[in-house]
Scaffold this motif. Sequence first.
Motif, PDB file in Angstrom:
ATOM      1  N   SER A 198      73.238  -3.467  60.769  1.00  0.00           N
ATOM      2  CA  SER A 198      74.434  -3.362  59.940  1.00  0.00           C
ATOM      3  C   SER A 198      74.040  -3.701  58.510  1.00  0.00           C
ATOM      4  O   SER A 198      73.066  -4.414  58.286  1.00  0.00           O
ATOM      5  N   VAL A 199      74.804  -3.146  57.569  1.00  0.00           N
ATOM      6  CA  VAL A 199      74.512  -3.398  56.151  1.00  0.00           C
ATOM      7  C   VAL A 199      75.821  -3.635  55.414  1.00  0.00           C
ATOM      8  O   VAL A 199      76.769  -2.854  55.535  1.00  0.00           O
ATOM      9  N   ALA A 200      75.859  -4.727  54.655  1.00  0.00           N
ATOM     10  CA  ALA A 200      76.980  -5.000  53.751  1.00  0.00           C
ATOM     11  C   ALA A 200      76.480  -4.829  52.321  1.00  0.00           C
ATOM     12  O   ALA A 200      75.386  -5.290  51.984  1.00  0.00           O
ATOM     13  N   VAL A 201      77.286  -4.136  51.506  1.00  0.00           N
ATOM     14  CA  VAL A 201      76.965  -3.985  50.081  1.00  0.00           C
ATOM     15  C   VAL A 201      78.180  -4.438  49.285  1.00  0.00           C
ATOM     16  O   VAL A 201      79.310  -4.032  49.567  1.00  0.00           O
ATOM     17  N   VAL A 202      77.935  -5.290  48.312  1.00  0.00           N
ATOM     18  CA  VAL A 202      78.996  -5.884  47.510  1.00  0.00           C
ATOM     19  C   VAL A 202      78.643  -5.692  46.037  1.00  0.00           C
ATOM     20  O   VAL A 202      77.516  -5.986  45.637  1.00  0.00           O
ATOM     21  N   LEU A 203      79.597  -5.185  45.245  1.00  0.00           N
ATOM     22  CA  LEU A 203      79.378  -5.090  43.797  1.00  0.00           C
ATOM     23  C   LEU A 203      80.014  -6.306  43.135  1.00  0.00           C
ATOM     24  O   LEU A 203      81.149  -6.672  43.476  1.00  0.00           O
ATOM     25  N   ASP A 204      79.282  -6.914  42.215  1.00  0.00           N
ATOM     26  CA  ASP A 204      79.821  -8.047  41.458  1.00  0.00           C
ATOM     27  C   ASP A 204      79.721  -7.682  39.972  1.00  0.00           C
ATOM     28  O   ASP A 204      78.723  -8.011  39.312  1.00  0.00           O
ATOM     29  N   PRO A 205      80.743  -6.985  39.437  1.00  0.00           N
ATOM     30  CA  PRO A 205      80.642  -6.477  38.065  1.00  0.00           C
ATOM     31  C   PRO A 205      80.518  -7.582  37.022  1.00  0.00           C
ATOM     32  O   PRO A 205      79.862  -7.386  36.004  1.00  0.00           O
ATOM     33  N   LEU A 206      81.142  -8.738  37.279  1.00  0.00           N
ATOM     34  CA  LEU A 206      81.082  -9.831  36.311  1.00  0.00           C
ATOM     35  C   LEU A 206      79.647 -10.302  36.112  1.00  0.00           C
ATOM     36  O   LEU A 206      79.184 -10.506  34.992  1.00  0.00           O
ATOM     37  N   ARG A 207      78.933 -10.479  37.219  1.00  0.00           N
ATOM     38  CA  ARG A 207      77.525 -10.912  37.146  1.00  0.00           C
ATOM     39  C   ARG A 207      76.578  -9.717  37.087  1.00  0.00           C
ATOM     40  O   ARG A 207      75.362  -9.895  37.064  1.00  0.00           O
ATOM     41  N   ARG A 208      77.157  -8.509  37.073  1.00  0.00           N
ATOM     42  CA  ARG A 208      76.359  -7.272  37.056  1.00  0.00           C
ATOM     43  C   ARG A 208      75.315  -7.291  38.169  1.00  0.00           C
ATOM     44  O   ARG A 208      74.122  -7.058  37.935  1.00  0.00           O
ATOM     45  N   GLU A 209      75.801  -7.585  39.378  1.00  0.00           N
ATOM     46  CA  GLU A 209      74.911  -7.671  40.536  1.00  0.00           C
ATOM     47  C   GLU A 209      75.345  -6.707  41.624  1.00  0.00           C
ATOM     48  O   GLU A 209      76.542  -6.474  41.831  1.00  0.00           O
ATOM     49  N   VAL A 210      74.350  -6.172  42.306  1.00  0.00           N
ATOM     50  CA  VAL A 210      74.572  -5.504  43.585  1.00  0.00           C
ATOM     51  C   VAL A 210      73.999  -6.442  44.628  1.00  0.00           C
ATOM     52  O   VAL A 210      72.824  -6.816  44.535  1.00  0.00           O
ATOM     53  N   ARG A 211      74.822  -6.858  45.588  1.00  0.00           N
ATOM     54  CA  ARG A 211      74.293  -7.745  46.629  1.00  0.00           C
ATOM     55  C   ARG A 211      74.391  -7.033  47.975  1.00  0.00           C
ATOM     56  O   ARG A 211      75.378  -6.359  48.265  1.00  0.00           O
ATOM     57  N   CYS A 212      73.335  -7.175  48.746  1.00  0.00           N
ATOM     58  CA  CYS A 212      73.211  -6.419  49.990  1.00  0.00           C
ATOM     59  C   CYS A 212      72.685  -7.375  51.062  1.00  0.00           C
ATOM     60  O   CYS A 212      71.847  -8.227  50.778  1.00  0.00           O
ATOM     61  N   ALA A 213      73.201  -7.261  52.265  1.00  0.00           N
ATOM     62  CA  ALA A 213      72.647  -8.052  53.372  1.00  0.00           C
ATOM     63  C   ALA A 213      72.579  -7.166  54.606  1.00  0.00           C
ATOM     64  O   ALA A 213      73.479  -6.363  54.865  1.00  0.00           O
ATOM     65  N   VAL A 214      71.490  -7.322  55.329  1.00  0.00           N
ATOM     66  CA  VAL A 214      71.231  -6.497  56.518  1.00  0.00           C
ATOM     67  C   VAL A 214      71.359  -7.376  57.751  1.00  0.00           C
ATOM     68  O   VAL A 214      70.728  -8.440  57.828  1.00  0.00           O
ATOM     69  N   GLY A 215      72.192  -6.955  58.693  1.00  0.00           N
ATOM     70  CA  GLY A 215      72.424  -7.737  59.901  1.00  0.00           C
ATOM     71  C   GLY A 215      71.753  -7.123  61.119  1.00  0.00           C
ATOM     72  O   GLY A 215      71.404  -5.941  61.138  1.00  0.00           O
ATOM     73  N   ALA A 216      71.550  -7.950  62.125  1.00  0.00           N
ATOM     74  CA  ALA A 216      71.135  -7.567  63.486  1.00  0.00           C
ATOM     75  C   ALA A 216      69.658  -7.243  63.649  1.00  0.00           C
ATOM     76  O   ALA A 216      69.198  -7.081  64.771  1.00  0.00           O
TER      77      ALA A 216
END
Length: 297
Positions: free
Chosen positions: A196-214
């Motif tokens: 599984s993959v979660a992708v989160v945009l954080d425009p304030l910190r100008r970050e793309v955060r991603c986490a891979v599960g399982a």
Amino acid sequence: MSTHAPGAQLVALPATLDEAVAALADNPAAVPVAGGTDLMAGVNAGMLRPAALVGLGRLAELRGWAYQDGHALLGACLTHARMSRPDFSALIPALATAARAAGPPQVRNAGTLGGNIISAAPSGDTLPVLAALEATLLVAAPDGEGRQIPVSHLLAGRDRLNPGELLAHVRVPLLHAPQTFLKATARTGPSRALASVAVVLDPLRREVRCAVGAVAPMPLRPLDAERWVASLVDWDGQRGLAPEALAAFGDYVGMACIPDPRPAGDGGEPAQLAPAVLHLRRTVAALARRGLGRALR
Ligand SMILES: Cc1cc2nc3c(=O)[nH]c(=O)nc-3n(C[C@H](O)[C@H](O)[C@H](O)COP(=O)(O)OP(=O)(O)OC[C@H]3O[C@@H](n4cnc5c(N)ncnc54)[C@H](O)[C@@H]3O)c2cc1C
């Protein structure tokens, strides 16, 4: 779900968090049970034999959420079914999507956020989302002090709940930006994640955060891939990326999370990846590519 484990006594059904913590302090052998979907599976399989249980099913104060300083304080007893609803989805879309994917309806009706976190199964669907959101766990303790644990510390085993402590809330930043959760399973219909993959945009910190599960005992963060792709995003304009950049991000994530067993340059050819591992890497790459593409759309 029944909360009666063979041989275990249901010592308390507290109505408040304070009562629940006191009940655990009174009986150090007691184990908290929320929805019972994981705990009872362990009991039925003969792997767990709790001497006594403290049921969390009546803790209304842990079944909803509140707002605090740009964050949501999520009650540990929020069920997957509750998190699946549109009002929650508007708040934390990736967590709502993960909750909708967490097993068949009867399991989602009973199973809770807190139980998913404390069980910490590699295939736990909320876990990569919480890792990408950099959530914090708020723990209630018998001395009334309480403490906070970054979710990644708990999942990595760097910190754990002490006897008598309860997970009370999960603090999640409200990012007001697109976020996605995608899950690959071995068969159609509700089942555990292969990846599984979660992708989160954080425009304030100008970050793309991603986490891979399982694919590992805990969710993995491909930090170099996150930083690289965030540098390509036009945060003040059209955020979309070219298909080639999305594909390169997917490959980067796949390679980072499922590395070659022997990298080139250590004196020989890199070892061949087994077909199943190669397939898993490609699956992760496809989920990451699609997840980021949808978030940037
Ligand atoms: C058929 C089936 C299919 C499933 N499919 C999925 C799936 O696709 N994806 C997925 O992610 N999960 C799945 N699960 C697992 C399970 O439903 C989830 O992990 C669920 O979120 C567990 O929550 P619970 O409230 O039932 O936990 P429980 O079983 O009540 O508790 C689990 C553990 O957490 C502890 N605990 C619970 N709440 C607290 C608290 N507040 N503080 C401290 N400790 C606590 C308990 O002591 C126990 O050790 C499935 C389970 C079943 C039976």
